[in-house]
Scaffold this motif. Sequence first.
Motif, PDB file in Angstrom:
ATOM      1  N   LEU A  43      18.092 -11.472  -1.990  1.00  0.00           N
ATOM      2  CA  LEU A  43      16.693 -11.419  -1.581  1.00  0.00           C
ATOM      3  C   LEU A  43      16.055 -12.803  -1.754  1.00  0.00           C
ATOM      4  O   LEU A  43      16.109 -13.395  -2.818  1.00  0.00           O
ATOM      5  N   LYS A  44      15.445 -13.284  -0.655  1.00  0.00           N
ATOM      6  CA  LYS A  44      14.810 -14.614  -0.666  1.00  0.00           C
ATOM      7  C   LYS A  44      13.294 -14.534  -0.697  1.00  0.00           C
ATOM      8  O   LYS A  44      12.630 -15.446  -1.149  1.00  0.00           O
ATOM      9  N   TYR A  45      12.744 -13.427  -0.172  1.00  0.00           N
ATOM     10  CA  TYR A  45      11.292 -13.308  -0.064  1.00  0.00           C
ATOM     11  C   TYR A  45      10.887 -11.864  -0.363  1.00  0.00           C
ATOM     12  O   TYR A  45      11.457 -10.928   0.194  1.00  0.00           O
ATOM     13  N   LEU A  46       9.910 -11.689  -1.248  1.00  0.00           N
ATOM     14  CA  LEU A  46       9.413 -10.359  -1.591  1.00  0.00           C
ATOM     15  C   LEU A  46       7.893 -10.406  -1.687  1.00  0.00           C
ATOM     16  O   LEU A  46       7.334 -11.163  -2.484  1.00  0.00           O
ATOM     17  N   LEU A  47       7.238  -9.609  -0.833  1.00  0.00           N
ATOM     18  CA  LEU A  47       5.788  -9.483  -0.866  1.00  0.00           C
ATOM     19  C   LEU A  47       5.432  -8.105  -1.401  1.00  0.00           C
ATOM     20  O   LEU A  47       5.891  -7.083  -0.885  1.00  0.00           O
ATOM     21  N   LEU A  48       4.623  -8.075  -2.444  1.00  0.00           N
ATOM     22  CA  LEU A  48       4.153  -6.823  -3.050  1.00  0.00           C
ATOM     23  C   LEU A  48       2.635  -6.844  -3.053  1.00  0.00           C
ATOM     24  O   LEU A  48       2.032  -7.761  -3.611  1.00  0.00           O
ATOM     25  N   SER A  49       2.017  -5.832  -2.432  1.00  0.00           N
ATOM     26  CA  SER A  49       0.565  -5.848  -2.333  1.00  0.00           C
ATOM     27  C   SER A  49      -0.009  -4.434  -2.414  1.00  0.00           C
ATOM     28  O   SER A  49       0.568  -3.487  -1.869  1.00  0.00           O
ATOM     29  N   ASP A  50      -1.142  -4.333  -3.107  1.00  0.00           N
ATOM     30  CA  ASP A  50      -1.923  -3.095  -3.163  1.00  0.00           C
ATOM     31  C   ASP A  50      -1.131  -1.929  -3.765  1.00  0.00           C
ATOM     32  O   ASP A  50      -0.794  -0.967  -3.076  1.00  0.00           O
ATOM     33  N   PHE A  51      -0.852  -2.047  -5.061  1.00  0.00           N
ATOM     34  CA  PHE A  51      -0.132  -1.006  -5.790  1.00  0.00           C
ATOM     35  C   PHE A  51      -0.964  -0.553  -6.990  1.00  0.00           C
ATOM     36  O   PHE A  51      -0.851  -1.125  -8.069  1.00  0.00           O
ATOM     37  N   PRO A  52      -1.773   0.473  -6.838  1.00  0.00           N
ATOM     38  CA  PRO A  52      -2.572   0.937  -7.973  1.00  0.00           C
ATOM     39  C   PRO A  52      -1.726   1.464  -9.126  1.00  0.00           C
ATOM     40  O   PRO A  52      -2.175   1.491 -10.268  1.00  0.00           O
ATOM     41  N   GLY A  53      -0.478   1.870  -8.847  1.00  0.00           N
ATOM     42  CA  GLY A  53       0.379   2.420  -9.892  1.00  0.00           C
ATOM     43  C   GLY A  53       1.109   1.381 -10.723  1.00  0.00           C
ATOM     44  O   GLY A  53       1.748   1.710 -11.719  1.00  0.00           O
TER      45      GLY A  53
ATOM     46  N   ASP B 183       0.090  -9.364  -4.908  1.00  0.00           N
ATOM     47  CA  ASP B 183      -1.338  -9.081  -4.801  1.00  0.00           C
ATOM     48  C   ASP B 183      -1.510  -7.635  -5.245  1.00  0.00           C
ATOM     49  O   ASP B 183      -1.617  -6.737  -4.434  1.00  0.00           O
ATOM     50  N   LEU B 184      -1.499  -7.435  -6.562  1.00  0.00           N
ATOM     51  CA  LEU B 184      -1.467  -6.080  -7.113  1.00  0.00           C
ATOM     52  C   LEU B 184      -2.801  -5.610  -7.646  1.00  0.00           C
ATOM     53  O   LEU B 184      -2.869  -4.680  -8.433  1.00  0.00           O
ATOM     54  N   LYS B 185      -3.880  -6.242  -7.256  1.00  0.00           N
ATOM     55  CA  LYS B 185      -5.204  -5.866  -7.761  1.00  0.00           C
ATOM     56  C   LYS B 185      -5.619  -4.507  -7.245  1.00  0.00           C
ATOM     57  O   LYS B 185      -5.319  -4.140  -6.126  1.00  0.00           O
TER      58      LYS B 185
ATOM     59  N   SER C 214       0.806  -1.235   0.000  1.00  0.00           N
ATOM     60  CA  SER C 214       0.000   0.000   0.000  1.00  0.00           C
ATOM     61  C   SER C 214       0.831   1.274   0.000  1.00  0.00           C
ATOM     62  O   SER C 214       0.500   2.249   0.684  1.00  0.00           O
ATOM     63  N   CYS C 215       1.921   1.266  -0.739  1.00  0.00           N
ATOM     64  CA  CYS C 215       2.703   2.490  -0.957  1.00  0.00           C
ATOM     65  C   CYS C 215       2.221   3.049  -2.296  1.00  0.00           C
ATOM     66  O   CYS C 215       2.738   2.684  -3.357  1.00  0.00           O
TER      67      CYS C 215
END
Length: 200
Positions: A165-175, A198-200, A147-148
């Motif tokens: 980097l072993k783990y990357l979570l990306l979530s909530d990016f409208p851009g 989870d980029l929806k 959510s940035c």
Amino acid sequence: MMLFGKISQQLCGLKKLPWSCDCRYFWGWLNAVFHKVDYERIRDVGPDRAASEWLLRCGAMVRYHNQERWQKDYNHLPTGPLDKYKIQAIDATDSCIMSIGFDYMEGLHHVEKIRLRKCHYIKDDYLEKLGKLENLQKSVLEMEIISCVNVTDKGIIALYHSRNLKYLLLSDFPGVRKKENLIRAFKTALPSLELKLDLK
């Protein structure tokens, strides 16, 4: 006192204040001043202590090596030898960190986990700088960016430089517009990375 009274009367008489008095611009200016890097402080107390002070002032938390407890109170930062407390993890949830203060991160060599959640002042340039820092490329093992709202594909793709980097979570990016390109880039650059999107 008379001068102040005259000025305040003139300002009150304006139907619309100039753009510089707009709240958004005022807080932006205040944040820029607040984040100004104190290089003398970094030299005096070391990069980990100076970065801890900056992060906590901004509302973030830090955890040091060999400690379970998160440090979130600026007034209770531990004291002792400068090389004793090394930042292992950063949780910047709901903090006001921004790229102006980025130089505080340059001397950190032991950070393994970074969480950026609801950091509204974080933009692509911050992640690009973060991805290029040699020391963090080596040390960071886990990242969560959630959510940035000012971050786009351009900022996220720069993180592929973090070679350990072993783990990357990306979530909530409208851009973010090109999810498939991100997946492909990370799989190519970091085949052992556990990537959760989870980029929806």
